[in-house]
Each structure stands twice: as structure tokens, then as C-alpha cells.
Enzyme design. Structure first.
Site, PDB file in Angstrom:
ATOM      1  N   TRP A  98      27.720  -6.425  -7.813  1.00  0.00           N
ATOM      2  CA  TRP A  98      29.086  -6.319  -7.292  1.00  0.00           C
ATOM      3  C   TRP A  98      29.409  -4.899  -6.858  1.00  0.00           C
ATOM      4  CZ3 TRP A  98      30.237 -10.839  -5.844  1.00  0.00           C
ATOM      5  CH2 TRP A  98      29.761 -11.925  -6.561  1.00  0.00           C
ATOM      6  N   ASP A 167      36.891  -2.233 -10.531  1.00  0.00           N
ATOM      7  CA  ASP A 167      36.777  -3.683 -10.387  1.00  0.00           C
ATOM      8  C   ASP A 167      36.573  -4.225 -11.798  1.00  0.00           C
ATOM      9  OD1 ASP A 167      35.976  -6.302 -10.093  1.00  0.00           O
ATOM     10  OD2 ASP A 167      34.274  -5.871  -8.793  1.00  0.00           O
ATOM     11  N   LYS A 191      37.493 -15.348 -13.329  1.00  0.00           N
ATOM     12  CA  LYS A 191      36.654 -15.028 -14.489  1.00  0.00           C
ATOM     13  C   LYS A 191      37.494 -15.005 -15.777  1.00  0.00           C
ATOM     14  CE  LYS A 191      32.608 -14.093 -12.634  1.00  0.00           C
ATOM     15  NZ  LYS A 191      32.915 -14.951 -11.504  1.00  0.00           N
TER      16      LYS A 191
END
Ligand SMILES: Cc1ncc(COP(=O)(O)O)c(C=O)c1O
Length: 252
Positions: A98, A167, A191
């Protein structure tokens, strides 16, 4: 607390499903799926969502909580566009898939990126200790938890005065954080928050309207703050179900 180590959407509690399905059938006379986002009923929902995030994470007064769309993947671009200053360069720590994707988005802003630490040499199996940040950069971006390999920053102390962007998609709400250490936090809902469809942003108000780059309206956090997360139609259902999931966390 129960942790889910399986990458993918989160497991939602049964009572969340039950409440959510009631609201699909009847939410003060209409379905939650058909109410206007300008209705009093939805304004109450989004205000409650913001209040809960602020309460659970103890968000300071000078921050705004937004529920936007586009997933954390759009957050890569949004964060870079909004944080670029005179150097037009962001510093990135690369700890996995990511972060790598966040780094790749920078070129689309017209700005540049510099990787200041990376664990790519060992397939992202560790958190790099040595971070050397050059002078002419505008912010430091990192991914708090490497969702795929499970490597997580235990401490978020980087010994820099740069604005910090994080993030937090896969570990937000799993532990207490000091929000005042960050200038911008973003996290896809699916998530650790609720169903896919909304992305949480926690924005220090100071960062708004300071970018050195032109920002398309939908990517401009200042426009979303001004519009109270309703610059365009928000993902009503996802925000509602997130509220239901926030309630049990109030005492975490
Ligand atoms: C840490 C992290 N960042 C970003 C993403 C991408 O999120 P989205 O699918 O919401 O764009 C994920 C998805 O798993 C993630 O775990």
C-alpha cells in the site's frame, strides 16, 4: 479485544447486521437506502458519525472529521495533492504494497516523491529503523500497518517537524492514538470501521487551502470540509453502518 488477521473486509457484529437490516426496511418511514442526504435524518447520522470518531479517538478541536468516497486508494492522491507545498515533494516510508501504491500516485499530482526508508529489500518483512529525511520536502507519509505482511509501526515517532500523513486503513481504532501528532489521517472503512463505501479522513484544519498544486474539486479537502462531507452525495448506508459499529468501541 478480538483482532482479525485475515486481510479483506472486516467482520461486523451480528447486532450491527440486525440494526442495519431494520434500517434498510424502515428508517423513520423510509428505507435508509432512499433517504435524502440533505434530510434531517441523515444530517443527524453524519453528525453522530463525526461525534463518535471524535469521542473514541479524542480528536482535538482543531481537526475536522470527513466521510468521503474513493477508498484509501484515492486517499493516496488526495493526501499528496493537499500536502504539497513549495517543495512539491513528499517523503515516503515504503513498508509494503500500500505504501508502494501511495508512492506511485504522487507522479499524477505534478509533484515528486522521495523514499526516505524502505523494507523492500526483505520483501517488506520488517519496519525500517533508519529514516533519513532530506531538507526540501513538504510532508512525511507512512502506512501504519502493512495489511498484507502484518508488519506494523508500534511507535509513530519520526524525529521530524514535517507534517505527518498516515494511511491507517488497517489498524485505526485498534488502539488509542494521539491524533495531535498527525496532520492528516485517512482510512478506508472496510477494514476497521464498517462496510466498504466510505473513507474516513481526520484533517488538521491548518493544512487546508495551502497546496502549491491545483486540486480538482472532488480531491480538495478544503471543499469537503466546507461542505460538511456533503460536497457531493455521501455514501449514506456505509456511514450509517459505521455508526452502529462504533458504539461498542466507546470504551476501548
Ligand atoms: C493499508 C491500506 N491502505 C490502502 C488500502 C486500499 O484501500 P481501498 O481498497 O479502500 O482503496 C488498503 C486495503 O486493503 C490497505 O490495507
Amino acid at each position: 479485544m478480538i483482532h482479525n488477521f485475515s486481510a479483506g473486509p472486516c467482520i461486523l457484529p451480528q447486532d450491527v447486521f440486525e440494526e442495519a437490516s431494520k434500517a434498510v426496511k424502515d428508517f423513520n418511514g423510509l428505507s435508509i437506502l432512499e433517504i435524502s442526504h440533505r434530510s434531517d435524518d441523515f444530517v443527524a447520522v453524519i453528525e453522530e458519525a463525526r461525534r463518535l470518531v471524535k469521542e473514541i479517538l479524542n480528536v482535538p478541536e482543531n481537526y475536522t472529521v470527513l466521510f468521503l468516497q474513493g477508498g484509501a486508494s484515492l486517499g493516496f492522491l488526495i493526501s499528496a495533492l493537499n500536502m504539497m507545498r513549495e517543495n512539491k515533494t513528499g517523503a515516503y516510508i515504503n513498508t509494503g504494497t500500500w505504501s508502494t501504491k501511495a508512492i506511485k500516485e504522487v507522479k499524477f499530482t505534478g509533484g515528486n516523491e522521495v523514499v526516505v526508508a524502505s523494507s523492500e529489500d526483505k520483501n517488506f518483512s520488517y519496519i525500517p529503523k533508519k529514516i533519513s529525511i532530506p531538507k526540501n520536502v513538504d510532508y512525511l507519509h507512512f502506512t501504519s500497518n502493512n495489511t498484507i505482511y502484518g508488519t506494523q509501526f508500534k511507535k509513530h515517532n519520526f524525529n521530524t517537524n514535517l507534517p505527518i500523513v498516515c494511511d491507517m486503513s488497517s489498524d485505526i481504532f485498534s488502539k488509542k492514538i494521539d491524533v495531535s501528532k498527525y496532520d492528516l489521517i485517512y482510512a478506508g472503512a472496510q477494514k476497521n470501521i464498517g462496510p466498504a463505501g466510505t473513507t474516513l479522513y481526520i484533517v488538521k484544519n491548518d493544512i487546508l487551502n495551502k497546496s502549491s498544486l491545483p486540486i480538482p474539486s472532488m480531491l480538495d479537502l478544503a471543499k469537503h470540509v466546507k461542505g460538511d462531507s456533503m460536497f457531493n452525495t455521501p455514501p449514506v448506508f456505509s456511514i450509517y453502518v459505521s455508526i452502529l459499529n462504533f458504539y461498542p468501541r466507546l470504551n476501548f
